[in-house]
Design a protein around this motif. Structure first.
Motif, mmCIF file in Angstrom:
data_model
loop_
_atom_site.group_PDB
_atom_site.id
_atom_site.type_symbol
_atom_site.label_atom_id
_atom_site.label_comp_id
_atom_site.label_asym_id
_atom_site.label_seq_id
_atom_site.Cartn_x
_atom_site.Cartn_y
_atom_site.Cartn_z
ATOM 1 N N THR A 143 -6.679 -5.972 -2.279
ATOM 2 C CA THR A 143 -6.364 -4.788 -2.758
ATOM 3 C C THR A 143 -4.819 -5.128 -2.907
ATOM 4 O OG1 THR A 143 -6.100 -3.608 -1.124
ATOM 5 C CG2 THR A 143 -7.995 -3.674 -2.226
ATOM 6 N N TYR A 144 -4.197 -3.986 -3.416
ATOM 7 C CA TYR A 144 -2.489 -4.006 -3.504
ATOM 8 C C TYR A 144 -1.816 -3.658 -2.590
ATOM 9 C CZ TYR A 144 1.617 -2.138 -5.225
ATOM 10 O OH TYR A 144 3.155 -1.631 -4.997
ATOM 11 N N SER A 145 -3.099 -2.199 -1.679
ATOM 12 C CA SER A 145 -2.817 -2.333 -0.447
ATOM 13 C C SER A 145 -2.208 -3.018 0.713
ATOM 14 C CB SER A 145 -3.069 -0.322 -0.050
ATOM 15 O OG SER A 145 -3.310 0.008 -1.049
ATOM 16 N N GLN A 146 -3.623 -3.871 0.456
ATOM 17 C CA GLN A 146 -3.609 -5.305 1.293
ATOM 18 C C GLN A 146 -2.487 -6.188 1.153
ATOM 19 O OE1 GLN A 146 -7.314 -6.438 0.105
ATOM 20 N NE2 GLN A 146 -8.563 -5.214 2.103
ATOM 21 N N LEU A 148 0.828 -5.614 0.133
ATOM 22 C CA LEU A 148 1.882 -5.086 0.755
ATOM 23 C C LEU A 148 1.581 -4.550 2.599
ATOM 24 C CD1 LEU A 148 2.265 -1.188 -0.912
ATOM 25 C CD2 LEU A 148 3.968 -3.209 -1.647
ATOM 26 N N ASN A 149 0.696 -4.920 3.128
ATOM 27 C CA ASN A 149 0.502 -4.341 4.381
ATOM 28 C C ASN A 149 1.201 -6.374 5.030
ATOM 29 O OD1 ASN A 149 -0.511 -2.042 4.779
ATOM 30 N ND2 ASN A 149 -2.116 -2.743 4.537
ATOM 31 N N GLU A 202 -7.662 -0.684 -10.301
ATOM 32 C CA GLU A 202 -6.797 -0.594 -9.616
ATOM 33 C C GLU A 202 -5.685 -1.021 -9.963
ATOM 34 O OE1 GLU A 202 -5.560 -2.195 -5.492
ATOM 35 O OE2 GLU A 202 -6.830 -0.589 -6.271
ATOM 36 N N ARG A 205 -3.921 2.244 -11.237
ATOM 37 C CA ARG A 205 -3.758 2.733 -10.575
ATOM 38 C C ARG A 205 -1.754 2.500 -9.886
ATOM 39 N NH1 ARG A 205 -3.207 2.589 -4.491
ATOM 40 N NH2 ARG A 205 -3.811 0.345 -4.621
ATOM 41 N N VAL A 206 -1.606 1.061 -10.058
ATOM 42 C CA VAL A 206 -0.211 0.394 -9.477
ATOM 43 C C VAL A 206 0.078 0.419 -10.894
ATOM 44 C CG1 VAL A 206 0.690 -2.147 -9.090
ATOM 45 C CG2 VAL A 206 -1.772 -1.580 -7.725
#
Length: 430
Positions: A143-146, A148-149, A202, A205-206
């Motif tokens: 995912t985009y969040s992953q 980024l992390n 997804e 959303r981004v």
């Protein structure tokens, strides 16, 4: 009139619509044309772009924005084609905006509900490889969040690509730029690369978060001031060499921030390691002190137990001694009187004790050997446990009752004469 102007420019905000018209001196045709050009990614006919393509975004002075303009019409034929297509484009995009605006009230955009973000990314990668082949930069499969992390944890640049499937420049960008060998090598060796189609929830959303203006769209993200920050935006059909140059420029412009973050993290890690070492040393010292204290308590407890054992042993010995003395007194009180010397039934016995003392007393032939034992037991000089032995022939007198002989024999039955010498043998050690 206001509603008409707002519909023609395709802007929902009345203030924005007014500002747009003011910028074009209330020329509705110019404003509408500029709006259509913006949607297509075509530079403004009336307000040409600045000479420097790489500029600081006015909304955030830390973000570099690079927009690739579509080529303007050239020659009489080009301008003729452009002018002929202008009404059609105007009508098409106006109707499309009205349709989208109306559809937003009738049915919410299904892309607004993200249910399987990883599935959206994997599906996009699969579709991309089916259409453009497997020779492409390594896509981040998460995912985009992953992404980024991971970029934040590894202190790496994150390049985000939003894929507009219906845009006219998407195919050429993917084939001629993104999948070229030099771009693949550059991206794979210098950054993480996350991509998704805006037709997927997804990706949509981004897209809402990054607010792209046109496609192809690329955003460079990095850890800056302890926050993941967009430091570069690349929009439009960009060529491979230009893409590498712009990405290099963005990286070099922000290298000091990344180095600062790395140094700060290294200092934090060293501080954490030092603190951890100090904590470990403190815990080791604390454990050593606790171990010493435990051993000290164990030694004290052991000494206390030994002292208590000695005390209890002394008390037991004292009780045993008192019990023995009481038993000796009781036996002494229960002894029959000593017969006179002229009694014909009397027997004179001399006892030799283990301490070499001699004791003499008379008994009757008819008395049990138990009487002899009780007499000796009542004496203070006699050991606690003993047996009576004749001299010759040597034999042990059965003075105490047993299972085989519950009633010990009398002196006469034991074969004693009127004058005897018996030996008392100490059995205490046995």
């Amino acid at each position: 009139m206001n509603l008409c102007k707002q519909d023609l420019t395709g802007l929902e905000s009345m203030d924005q619509c007014r500002r747009t018209l003011e910028q074009h001196n209330w020329n509705i045709e110019a404003a509408v044309q500029d709006r259509l050009n913006e949607q297509e990614g075509v530079p403004s006919v009336f307000n040409p772009p600045p000479s420097r393509p790489l500029q600081v975004n006015t909304a955030d002075h830390r973000v570099y924005s690079y927009i690739v303009s579509r080529p303007q019409p050239r020659g009489l034929l080009g301008w003729s084609y452009y002018l002929i297509m202008l009404p059609f484009r105007f009508t098409y995009y106006t109707l499309l905006d009205i349709f989208r605006f109306a559809l937003r009230f009738i049915r919410p955009d299904p892309r607004g509900r993200v249910t399987d973000p990883v599935g959206d990314v994997v599906s996009f990668i699969h579709n991309f490889e089916e259409k453009y082949g497997r020779s492409h930069p390594v896509f981040y499969q998460g995912t985009y969040s992953q992404a980024l992390n991971d970029a934040k944890r590894e202190l790496r640049y994150l390049l985000v690509y939003l894929h507009g499937e219906d845009h006219q420049d998407t195919d050429e960008f993917c084939r001629s730029t993104l999948c070229t060998e030099e771009v693949i090598t550059f991206i794979n060796t210098r950054m993480l690369f996350w991509a998704c189609s805006t037709s997927k929830p997804e990706g949509y959303r981004v897209s809402q978060a990054l607010r792209e203006n046109t496609y192809p769209f690329l955003a460079m993200i990095m850890l800056k001031d302890r926050k993941m920050t967009v430091v570069g935006r690349l929009e439009g059909l960009i060529q491979p060499e230009d893409l590498i140059n712009q990405l290099t420029f963005i990286m070099e412009a922000n290298q000091t921030y990344l180095m600062s973050e790395r140094l700060e993290r290294e200092e934090r890690n060293q501080t954490q390691v030092l603190r951890q070492q100090q904590d470990e040393a403190y815990l080791a010292s604390l454990r050593a002190d606790q171990e010493k204290e435990r051993k000290k308590r164990e030694e004290q407890e052991q000494r206390r137990q030994e002292e208590e054992k000695v005390r209890q042993s002394a008390l037991a010995e004292e009780r045993r001694r008192r019990t023995l003395e009481e038993e000796k007194e009781r036996k002494s009180e229960c002894l029959p009187p000593e017969p006179p010397a002229d009694d014909s039934e009397s027997v004179k016995i001399v006892f030799k004790l283990p301490n070499d003392t001699r004791v003499e007393r008379r008994f009757l032939f008819g008395q049990s050997l138990t009487v002899i034992y009780d007499f000796l037991f009542s004496l203070k000089e006699t050991p606690e446990k003993f047996q009576i032995v004749t001299n010759f022939p040597r034999r042990v007198l059965p003075c105490l009752p047993t299972e085989e002989q519950p009633n010990p024999p009398t002196l006469k039955e034991a074969g004693l004469s009127r004058s005897e010498v018996l030996f008392v043998q100490d059995l205490t050690d046995d």
